[in-house]
Design an enzyme around this catalytic site. Structure first.
Site, short mmCIF file in Angstrom:
data_model
loop_
_atom_site.label_atom_id
_atom_site.label_comp_id
_atom_site.label_asym_id
_atom_site.label_seq_id
_atom_site.Cartn_x
_atom_site.Cartn_y
_atom_site.Cartn_z
N HIS A 103 0.84 -1.20 0.00
CA HIS A 103 0.00 0.00 0.00
C HIS A 103 0.88 1.25 0.00
O HIS A 103 1.95 1.28 0.61
CB HIS A 103 -0.90 0.02 1.23
N GLU A 120 -2.08 -0.24 8.12
CA GLU A 120 -3.06 -1.12 8.74
C GLU A 120 -2.40 -2.02 9.79
O GLU A 120 -1.18 -2.02 9.94
CB GLU A 120 -3.75 -1.98 7.68
N HIS A 178 3.18 -7.58 1.81
CA HIS A 178 2.48 -8.47 2.73
C HIS A 178 1.43 -9.29 1.99
O HIS A 178 0.99 -8.92 0.91
CB HIS A 178 1.81 -7.68 3.86
N ARG A 198 -1.25 -4.81 -6.28
CA ARG A 198 -0.90 -6.23 -6.33
C ARG A 198 0.43 -6.40 -7.06
O ARG A 198 0.61 -5.92 -8.18
CB ARG A 198 -1.97 -7.05 -7.07
#
Length: 322
Positions: A103, A120, A178, A198
């Site tokens: 991200h 996150e 991740h 992605r």
């Protein structure tokens, strides 16, 4: 004038190629299909949850934000970028491996207008024996070596695999490569963003039978190759009636607590609080009301609720703004 009370929302469910039916164990009424995500508290163009209980039932979180403002959400309770509720709370059922992804930060040039980056954290609610995740890159991986590995089909050799079990916590700042893997059930607290790049998707078809889009250039641009500040921890050493800090970022603070009997707590005028019930059951009480709670439920406690109590025997995550 409506008196503040804990808000519970109707989740927005998302079908994903890697999803399953495990969220049904929380008593959630899932639509048909491979349900990978339950957006439990959301105020985003791609999903906005509606209040299920009390006088505000039927209103979306966006309407709550617009009508009740800082009194209910707190002086810090709004994104400075787009004015929305600043967090997104999810439950994730990983019946299969998720794509390897990363991200961006809030200031990345490639972000759509009004969209945020994404930092996150994960709390593992359940994990089948032998479960793992991908968490960062192996030592020495550079942009050049990763790009070469993507070209020649050896990208998995660059990825760091970590075994996981229930109770593990992972902090995932923007820039961290991740992926959750099969057999893991997770509570996710994140910035209010739906931006994912992605890197690799196992060459599998999506729900429509076609390969899902990859975002190689954006991914290579935003990866923190020298380290993103990611951290993980075991959380077994929680003392009943005391909070254990799991993650602290510019966007959220997340703590784990164990309820054993009666626990008196309070919100502050600066920030709402969010409770995620990880396991157990009991009652959430406040001046003028009471709600039974059980595992898998999430509650938004208004900043002006102030005093409340948790009764019962349960494991709880508490999230608020720093």
């Amino acid at each position: 004038m409506i008196k503040p009370y804990p808000l519970q929302f109707q989740p927005e469910f998302k079908e994903r190629v890697w999803g399953g039916r495990a969220l049904e164990q929380f008593g959630l009424n899932l639509p048909e299909g491979h349900i990978g995500e339950g957006w439990m508290i959301a105020d985003h163009p791609n999903g906005t949850t509606q209040v299920m209980n009390g006088e505000l039932a039927g209103l979306g979180l966006d309407q709550i934000r617009e009508q009740l403002g800082k009194e209910w959400l707190g002086s810090k309770g709004f994104s400075e970028v787009n004015g929305r509720f600043p967090l997104l709370i999810k439950l994730l059922d990983c019946n299969d491996d998720l794509s390897v992804q990363v991200h961006p930060k809030d200031d990345y040039d490639g972000l759509p207008k009004g969209e945020l980056g994404k930092t996150e954290m994960w709390y593992v609610l359940d994990a089948k024996p032998g479960s793992k995740i991908i968490y960062g890159l192996n030592e020495g991986v550079t942009r050049e070596s990763l790009q070469l590995a993507l070209t020649n089909g050896t990208v998995t050799d660059s990825l760091r695999e970590v075994p996981v079990e229930a109770g593990d916590t992972f902090y995932i700042p923007s820039g961290t490569v991740h992926a959750l893997c099969a057999g893991v059930l997770v509570a996710e607290i994140q910035q209010n963003s739906d931006t994912t790049y992605r890197i690799y998707d196992y060459n599998r078809p999506g729900l429509d039978g076609k390969p899902r889009d990859l975002h190689i250039e954006d991914s290579l641009n935003v990866i923190a190759y020298s380290g993103s500040g990611a951290s993980m921890m075991k959380t077994d050493a929680v003392v009943p009636g005391e909070w254990l800090e799991l993650a602290k970022s510019p966007y959220f603070i997340v703590e784990k607590g164990v309820v054993s009997g009666n626990w008196s707590l309070t919100t502050t005028p600066a920030s709402f609080a969010i409770l995620v019930i990880c396991e157990g059951q009991g009652a959430l009480k406040w001046e003028g009301g009471s709600l039974d709670y059980t595992a898998g439920q999430c509650f938004l406690l208004p900043a002006n609720l102030l005093h409340y109590e948790l009764e019962g025997n349960a494991t709880v995550l508490r999230t608020y703004l720093p």
